[in-house]
Design an enzyme around this catalytic site. Structure first.
Site, short mmCIF file in Angstrom:
data_model
loop_
_atom_site.label_atom_id
_atom_site.label_comp_id
_atom_site.label_asym_id
_atom_site.label_seq_id
_atom_site.Cartn_x
_atom_site.Cartn_y
_atom_site.Cartn_z
N ILE A 55 0.95 -1.41 0.76
CA ILE A 55 0.23 0.20 0.17
C ILE A 55 1.18 1.48 0.19
O ILE A 55 0.92 2.54 -1.02
CB ILE A 55 -1.17 0.08 0.94
CG1 ILE A 55 -2.22 -1.15 1.08
CG2 ILE A 55 -1.79 1.35 1.32
CD1 ILE A 55 -3.21 -1.65 2.73
N CYS A 56 1.93 0.87 0.86
CA CYS A 56 2.53 1.87 1.06
C CYS A 56 3.66 2.21 -0.54
O CYS A 56 3.16 3.38 -1.28
CB CYS A 56 4.25 2.46 2.32
SG CYS A 56 3.08 2.25 3.32
N SER A 57 3.79 1.55 -1.06
CA SER A 57 4.41 1.66 -2.53
C SER A 57 3.91 2.40 -3.51
O SER A 57 3.80 3.36 -4.44
CB SER A 57 5.64 0.52 -2.82
OG SER A 57 5.11 0.81 -4.25
#
Length: 163
Positions: free
Chosen positions: A57-59
């Site tokens: 999700i961060c990516s």
């Protein structure tokens, strides 16, 4: 209530709101230099805060905001995490986002405390998005309740484009 991995988590500090002035910071870049909010004076800013760049999700969050907003006139996208600058630099190279501005709060966690994003139980940053105008007034903010969920990309992107 904010959750991480399905469990409630706690924070120190007061969440910032629309209309507040963004607080200054001193964060470490991928070349180990320091950057502050003042280094981006006169620009519109999107602060994209993620727990760890090495998660899906961060990516996705980092890629999407950089692809959709970095080309806007007089706008910078600043991704902030607790990751070491070396990990941030490696990620940018692997993802082909060499121009992404990555900032690390690993050194003293002051950004996390000041922006009420430091997860006390994990010493990671919670997921959040701040859109600042050229005077550093917060025009949009989202503290994501479930840290394992994506932010509202459409709302944040619309807020940035409206400035």
């Amino acid at each position: 209530m904010v959750t991480f991995l399905g469990n409630p988590v706690s924070f120190t500090g007061k969440q910032l709101q629309v209309g507040d002035k963004a607080l200054d910071f001193s964060l470490t870049t991928t070349d180990l230099s320091k950057k502050s909010l003042a280094d981006f004076d006169g620009k519109k800013k999107v602060l994209s805060v993620v727990p760890s760049i090495d998660t899906g999700i961060c990516s996705t969050q980092t890629r999407r905001f950089n692809e959709e907003l970095a080309g806007l006139d007089n706008t910078v996208v600043l991704t902030v995490s607790m990751d070491l600058p070396f990990a941030q630099k490696r990620w940018c190279g692997a993802e082909g986002l060499d121009n992404a501005i990555m900032l690390s709060d690993y050194f003293d966690h002051s950004f996390g405390r000041d922006y009420a994003l430091l997860i006390n139980e994990w010493h990671l940053l919670a997921r959040a998005v701040f859109v600042l105008d050229t005077d550093n007034t917060i025009r949009y903010v989202e503290y994501v309740d479930n840290i394992n969920s994506e932010p509202n990309f459409e709302a944040a992107i619309a807020a940035a484009k409206a400035l």
